[in-house]
Design an enzyme around this catalytic site. Structure first.
Site, mmCIF file in Angstrom:
data_model
loop_
_atom_site.group_PDB
_atom_site.id
_atom_site.type_symbol
_atom_site.label_atom_id
_atom_site.label_comp_id
_atom_site.label_asym_id
_atom_site.label_seq_id
_atom_site.Cartn_x
_atom_site.Cartn_y
_atom_site.Cartn_z
ATOM 1 C CG HIS A 154 -2.218 -1.172 0.764
ATOM 2 N ND1 HIS A 154 -3.229 -0.573 1.482
ATOM 3 C CD2 HIS A 154 -1.828 -0.266 -0.165
ATOM 4 C CE1 HIS A 154 -3.449 0.636 0.988
ATOM 5 N NE2 HIS A 154 -2.613 0.855 -0.012
ATOM 6 C CG ASN B 266 -3.334 -0.478 -4.610
ATOM 7 O OD1 ASN B 266 -4.077 -1.368 -5.027
ATOM 8 N ND2 ASN B 266 -3.316 -0.099 -3.341
ATOM 9 C CD1 TRP B 267 -4.684 -0.758 -10.970
ATOM 10 C CD2 TRP B 267 -6.528 -1.320 -12.090
ATOM 11 N NE1 TRP B 267 -4.344 -0.862 -12.281
ATOM 12 C CE2 TRP B 267 -5.454 -1.212 -13.006
ATOM 13 C CE3 TRP B 267 -7.788 -1.678 -12.579
ATOM 14 C CZ2 TRP B 267 -5.616 -1.436 -14.371
ATOM 15 C CZ3 TRP B 267 -7.945 -1.915 -13.938
ATOM 16 C CH2 TRP B 267 -6.877 -1.780 -14.818
ATOM 17 N N GLY C 137 -5.525 7.723 0.598
ATOM 18 C CA GLY C 137 -6.935 7.538 0.267
ATOM 19 C C GLY C 137 -7.760 8.810 0.234
ATOM 20 C CD GLU D 236 1.186 3.176 -0.071
ATOM 21 O OE1 GLU D 236 0.966 3.723 -1.142
ATOM 22 O OE2 GLU D 236 0.437 2.305 0.412
#
Ligand code: PGA
Length: 250
Positions: free
Chosen positions: A93, A8-9, A170, A164
């Site tokens: 997400h 996931n860019w 992050g 997640e």
């Protein structure tokens, strides 16, 4: 079932030139490890200009609209992503859940839309904090079942799940999950799915882990029983990391 490395860019990089370098490197390592299914999710405006033939990587969107078309400024539909070569899309997400008020009910609608348009949804869920009283168990259970609610049972094995935990995602995250935490959560997820959909369908649903997966921890997390792959954020842009991550799943 091939293990999955999904990248996931997020909203990076800023130039098409850099994006092309990243996709080229993803392709290179995907070719080197053909036993791993590499899925890559660039920013939507770059997808079309990236490559003529994405093989052997599969292209993914990072999000889709709940609608097919119409007056929804700023959104892209599943059909549009499909049209430019995507076969997957991430939905739900945690960054979108938090920043755009995307509820699990909306996530379920997006997943249904993706399936109807021929995209495999990668459905994200995960607790915000891991409290000692075990409230996170209810949070995971509710979020998971609500995010899947609209999908007809007969299509449930066409999805990919990405667990997640928000606290592990992050640049600000202190750490990834431990292997023990991951193993017990995978068992929890499988139990929830088993109870709702039965073991035959549940066993076909890949469960990815996402949150601070890097070169140094990929190997040990990949070895956790029940982990079918990773959803990777920051490390998607750093070759030393993503090559180690793909290798760990081979
Ligand atoms: P991270 O992000 O790998 O940078 O923690 C994971 C994700 O947001 O999917």
């Amino acid at each position: 079932m091939k293990k999955i490395a999904a990248f996931n860019w997020k909203m990076k990089p800023t130039s098409l030139d850099e994006a092309q370098k990243t996709i080229k490197a993803h392709k290179k390592w995907a070719k080197k490890y053909p036993g791993v299914q590499v899925i890559t999710a660039p920013p939507t405006p770059f997808i079309k200009g990236l490559i003529r033939d994405p093989n052997p990587v599969s292209l993914s969107g990072q999000n889709i609209s709940v609608y097919l078309d119409g007056a929804h400024t700023g959104n892209s539909s599943a059909a549009m992503l499909r049209e430019i070569g995507c076969t997957y899309t991430i939905v739900g997400h945690s960054e979108r859940r938090a920043m755009f008020n995307v509820t699990s009910e909306i996530v379920s609608k997006k997943a249904v839309m993706a399936l109807e348009q021929g995209l495999t949804p990668i459905i994200c869920f995960g607790e915000s904090t891991r409290d000692e009283k075990g409230r996170y168990i209810d949070e995971i259970t509710d979020q998971l079942l609500e995010s899947l609610a609209g999908i007809p049972d007969k299509h449930i094995s066409k999805i990919v799940l990405a667990y997640e935990p928000i606290w592990a995602i992050g640049a600000g995250a202190k750490r990834a999950v431990t292997t023990d935490e991951l193993f017990s959560t995978i068992i929890l997820i499988k139990n929830i799915l088993n109870k709702r959909y039965g073991p035959a369908r549940t066993n076909k649903i890949p469960i990815l882990y996402g949150g601070s997966v890097k070169a140094h921890n990929a190997e040990e997390l990949a070895a956790v029983n029940g982990v079918d792959g990773f959803l990777v954020g920051g490390a998607s842009h750093i070759e030393d990391h993503f090559k180690a991550i793909i290798k760990s799943l081979s």
